[in-house]
Design a protein around this motif. Sequence first.
Motif, PDB file in Angstrom:
ATOM      1  N   GLU A  25      -9.518  10.820  10.972  1.00 22.51           N
ATOM      2  CA  GLU A  25      -8.457  10.979  10.165  1.00 22.51           C
ATOM      3  C   GLU A  25      -9.040  10.838   8.700  1.00 22.51           C
ATOM      4  OE1 GLU A  25      -5.227  10.369  10.727  1.00 22.51           O
ATOM      5  OE2 GLU A  25      -5.329  11.021  12.607  1.00 22.51           O
ATOM      6  N   VAL A  26      -8.394  11.657   7.861  1.00 20.85           N
ATOM      7  CA  VAL A  26      -8.993  11.734   6.480  1.00 20.85           C
ATOM      8  C   VAL A  26      -7.906  11.054   5.616  1.00 20.85           C
ATOM      9  CG1 VAL A  26      -9.743  13.209   4.692  1.00 20.85           C
ATOM     10  CG2 VAL A  26     -10.302  13.677   7.196  1.00 20.85           C
ATOM     11  N   ARG A  27      -8.201  10.220   4.719  1.00 22.39           N
ATOM     12  CA  ARG A  27      -7.317   9.659   3.632  1.00 22.39           C
ATOM     13  C   ARG A  27      -7.842   9.751   2.276  1.00 22.39           C
ATOM     14  NH1 ARG A  27      -4.503   9.800   7.666  1.00 22.39           N
ATOM     15  NH2 ARG A  27      -3.441   7.995   8.671  1.00 22.39           N
ATOM     16  N   TYR A  28      -6.877   9.762   1.294  1.00 27.99           N
ATOM     17  CA  TYR A  28      -7.213   9.877  -0.105  1.00 27.99           C
ATOM     18  C   TYR A  28      -7.381   8.569  -0.586  1.00 27.99           C
ATOM     19  CZ  TYR A  28      -6.904  11.485  -4.848  1.00 27.99           C
ATOM     20  OH  TYR A  28      -7.132  11.360  -6.427  1.00 27.99           O
ATOM     21  N   VAL A  29      -8.443   8.178  -1.366  1.00 28.22           N
ATOM     22  CA  VAL A  29      -8.614   6.978  -2.073  1.00 28.22           C
ATOM     23  C   VAL A  29      -8.011   7.367  -3.389  1.00 28.22           C
ATOM     24  CG1 VAL A  29     -10.267   5.091  -2.767  1.00 28.22           C
ATOM     25  CG2 VAL A  29     -10.628   6.623  -0.575  1.00 28.22           C
ATOM     26  N   SER A  30      -6.827   6.181  -3.613  1.00 33.07           N
ATOM     27  CA  SER A  30      -5.969   6.495  -4.944  1.00 33.07           C
ATOM     28  C   SER A  30      -7.002   5.609  -5.972  1.00 33.07           C
ATOM     29  CB  SER A  30      -4.975   5.592  -4.635  1.00 33.07           C
ATOM     30  OG  SER A  30      -4.968   4.206  -4.608  1.00 33.07           O
ATOM     31  N   ALA A  31      -6.490   5.730  -7.174  1.00 34.91           N
ATOM     32  CA  ALA A  31      -7.126   5.337  -8.469  1.00 34.91           C
ATOM     33  C   ALA A  31      -7.611   3.856  -8.260  1.00 34.91           C
ATOM     34  CB  ALA A  31      -6.384   5.665  -9.806  1.00 34.91           C
ATOM     35  N   ASN A  32      -6.679   3.076  -7.532  1.00 34.54           N
ATOM     36  CA  ASN A  32      -7.063   1.766  -7.595  1.00 34.54           C
ATOM     37  C   ASN A  32      -8.137   1.304  -6.254  1.00 34.54           C
ATOM     38  OD1 ASN A  32      -5.273   1.850  -5.418  1.00 34.54           O
ATOM     39  ND2 ASN A  32      -3.884   0.405  -6.435  1.00 34.54           N
ATOM     40  N   GLY A  33      -8.669   2.299  -5.627  1.00 34.53           N
ATOM     41  CA  GLY A  33      -9.666   2.206  -4.754  1.00 34.53           C
ATOM     42  C   GLY A  33      -9.047   1.781  -3.045  1.00 34.53           C
ATOM     43  N   GLY A  34      -7.799   2.227  -3.068  1.00 31.24           N
ATOM     44  CA  GLY A  34      -7.377   1.896  -1.703  1.00 31.24           C
ATOM     45  C   GLY A  34      -6.623   3.134  -0.828  1.00 31.24           C
ATOM     46  N   ILE A  35      -6.495   3.008   0.194  1.00 30.37           N
ATOM     47  CA  ILE A  35      -5.717   3.894   0.942  1.00 30.37           C
ATOM     48  C   ILE A  35      -4.436   3.366   1.704  1.00 30.37           C
ATOM     49  CG2 ILE A  35      -8.088   5.404   1.642  1.00 30.37           C
ATOM     50  CD1 ILE A  35      -8.006   3.885   4.365  1.00 30.37           C
ATOM     51  N   ARG A  36      -3.503   4.439   2.111  1.00 29.59           N
ATOM     52  CA  ARG A  36      -2.494   4.065   3.028  1.00 29.59           C
ATOM     53  C   ARG A  36      -2.716   4.131   4.440  1.00 29.59           C
ATOM     54  NH1 ARG A  36       1.532   1.029   1.033  1.00 29.59           N
ATOM     55  NH2 ARG A  36       1.967   1.482  -1.116  1.00 29.59           N
ATOM     56  N   TRP A  37      -2.596   3.174   5.439  1.00 25.86           N
ATOM     57  CA  TRP A  37      -2.915   3.042   6.907  1.00 25.86           C
ATOM     58  C   TRP A  37      -1.730   2.254   7.483  1.00 25.86           C
ATOM     59  CZ3 TRP A  37      -6.296   5.933   9.051  1.00 25.86           C
ATOM     60  CH2 TRP A  37      -6.494   5.446  10.445  1.00 25.86           C
ATOM     61  N   ASN A  38      -0.946   3.422   8.194  1.00 28.07           N
ATOM     62  CA  ASN A  38       0.316   3.047   8.876  1.00 28.07           C
ATOM     63  C   ASN A  38       1.023   2.163   7.838  1.00 28.07           C
ATOM     64  OD1 ASN A  38      -0.954   4.029  11.235  1.00 28.07           O
ATOM     65  ND2 ASN A  38      -1.849   1.667  12.121  1.00 28.07           N
ATOM     66  N   SER A  39       1.454   2.683   6.892  1.00 28.71           N
ATOM     67  CA  SER A  39       2.494   2.224   5.962  1.00 28.71           C
ATOM     68  C   SER A  39       2.069   0.695   5.574  1.00 28.71           C
ATOM     69  CB  SER A  39       3.827   1.739   6.568  1.00 28.71           C
ATOM     70  OG  SER A  39       4.481   3.074   7.013  1.00 28.71           O
ATOM     71  N   ASP A  40       0.849   0.635   5.141  1.00 26.40           N
ATOM     72  CA  ASP A  40       0.016  -0.617   4.629  1.00 26.40           C
ATOM     73  C   ASP A  40      -0.772  -0.061   3.838  1.00 26.40           C
ATOM     74  OD1 ASP A  40       1.411  -2.659   5.739  1.00 26.40           O
ATOM     75  OD2 ASP A  40       0.303  -2.687   7.571  1.00 26.40           O
ATOM     76  N   TRP A  41      -1.550  -0.953   3.042  1.00 25.98           N
ATOM     77  CA  TRP A  41      -2.372  -0.736   1.970  1.00 25.98           C
ATOM     78  C   TRP A  41      -3.886  -1.241   2.539  1.00 25.98           C
ATOM     79  CZ3 TRP A  41      -2.904   2.381  -1.762  1.00 25.98           C
ATOM     80  CH2 TRP A  41      -3.972   2.382  -2.446  1.00 25.98           C
ATOM     81  N   VAL A  42      -4.800  -0.587   2.499  1.00 31.79           N
ATOM     82  CA  VAL A  42      -6.233  -1.125   2.814  1.00 31.79           C
ATOM     83  C   VAL A  42      -7.144  -0.701   1.573  1.00 31.79           C
ATOM     84  CG1 VAL A  42      -8.277  -0.790   4.225  1.00 31.79           C
ATOM     85  CG2 VAL A  42      -5.891  -0.572   5.049  1.00 31.79           C
ATOM     86  N   ASN A  43      -7.718  -1.751   1.042  1.00 32.38           N
ATOM     87  CA  ASN A  43      -8.749  -1.685  -0.139  1.00 32.38           C
ATOM     88  C   ASN A  43     -10.015  -0.977   0.555  1.00 32.38           C
ATOM     89  OD1 ASN A  43      -9.904  -1.889  -2.618  1.00 32.38           O
ATOM     90  ND2 ASN A  43     -10.804  -3.623  -2.162  1.00 32.38           N
ATOM     91  N   VAL A  44     -10.427  -0.022  -0.089  1.00 31.38           N
ATOM     92  CA  VAL A  44     -11.696   0.766   0.266  1.00 31.38           C
ATOM     93  C   VAL A  44     -12.948   0.450  -0.751  1.00 31.38           C
ATOM     94  CG1 VAL A  44     -12.940   2.725   0.715  1.00 31.38           C
ATOM     95  CG2 VAL A  44     -10.636   2.512   1.614  1.00 31.38           C
ATOM     96  N   SER A  45     -12.859   0.896  -1.893  1.00 31.98           N
ATOM     97  CA  SER A  45     -13.647   0.846  -2.851  1.00 31.98           C
ATOM     98  C   SER A  45     -13.365   1.602  -4.236  1.00 31.98           C
ATOM     99  CB  SER A  45     -15.134   1.231  -2.558  1.00 31.98           C
ATOM    100  OG  SER A  45     -15.812   1.091  -3.828  1.00 31.98           O
ATOM    101  N   ILE A  46     -13.356   1.019  -5.129  1.00 38.77           N
ATOM    102  CA  ILE A  46     -12.888   1.757  -6.824  1.00 38.77           C
ATOM    103  C   ILE A  46     -13.917   2.878  -6.729  1.00 38.77           C
ATOM    104  CG2 ILE A  46     -14.349   0.304  -8.108  1.00 38.77           C
ATOM    105  CD1 ILE A  46     -10.540   1.832  -8.774  1.00 38.77           C
ATOM    106  N   VAL A  47     -15.218   2.561  -6.384  1.00 36.22           N
ATOM    107  CA  VAL A  47     -16.266   3.923  -6.485  1.00 36.22           C
ATOM    108  C   VAL A  47     -15.767   5.306  -5.788  1.00 36.22           C
ATOM    109  CG1 VAL A  47     -18.687   4.246  -5.907  1.00 36.22           C
ATOM    110  CG2 VAL A  47     -17.822   2.023  -6.548  1.00 36.22           C
ATOM    111  N   CYS A  48     -14.882   5.029  -4.932  1.00 33.42           N
ATOM    112  CA  CYS A  48     -14.465   6.348  -4.136  1.00 33.42           C
ATOM    113  C   CYS A  48     -13.129   6.711  -4.589  1.00 33.42           C
ATOM    114  CB  CYS A  48     -14.295   5.957  -2.719  1.00 33.42           C
ATOM    115  SG  CYS A  48     -15.825   5.564  -1.815  1.00 33.42           S
TER     116      CYS A  48
END
Length: 90
Positions: free
Chosen positions: A21-44
């Motif tokens: 599954e491929v997800r775009y990391v937004s400007a604040n470093g998180g992705i959408r997953w099942n209508s929720d927010w998951v923090n990944v890393s601001i670096v990405c």
Amino acid sequence: MRFARTMPRTPPPLDYPDRFEVRYVSANGGIRWNSDWVNVSIVCAGEYVGLEEIGDDIWNVYFGPLKFGRLHERHMRIEDDYGRLSRHKV
């Protein structure tokens, strides 16, 4: 004598296998997953991460060939290699 200066090339886009599954990391470093927010890393921010399902509600998270950790859907957080779901604030 003058030498032509070459500019660094942009790296090629990251490719993930079809099973990811491929997800775009937004400007604040998180992705959408099942209508929720998951923090990944601001670096990405602005890049794509790949998620590979390895069990029920458990996904390995990759940035290209680099494994970030495991996403636990029950907690909606990414666990690092040490098993930590939370980070220390600096």
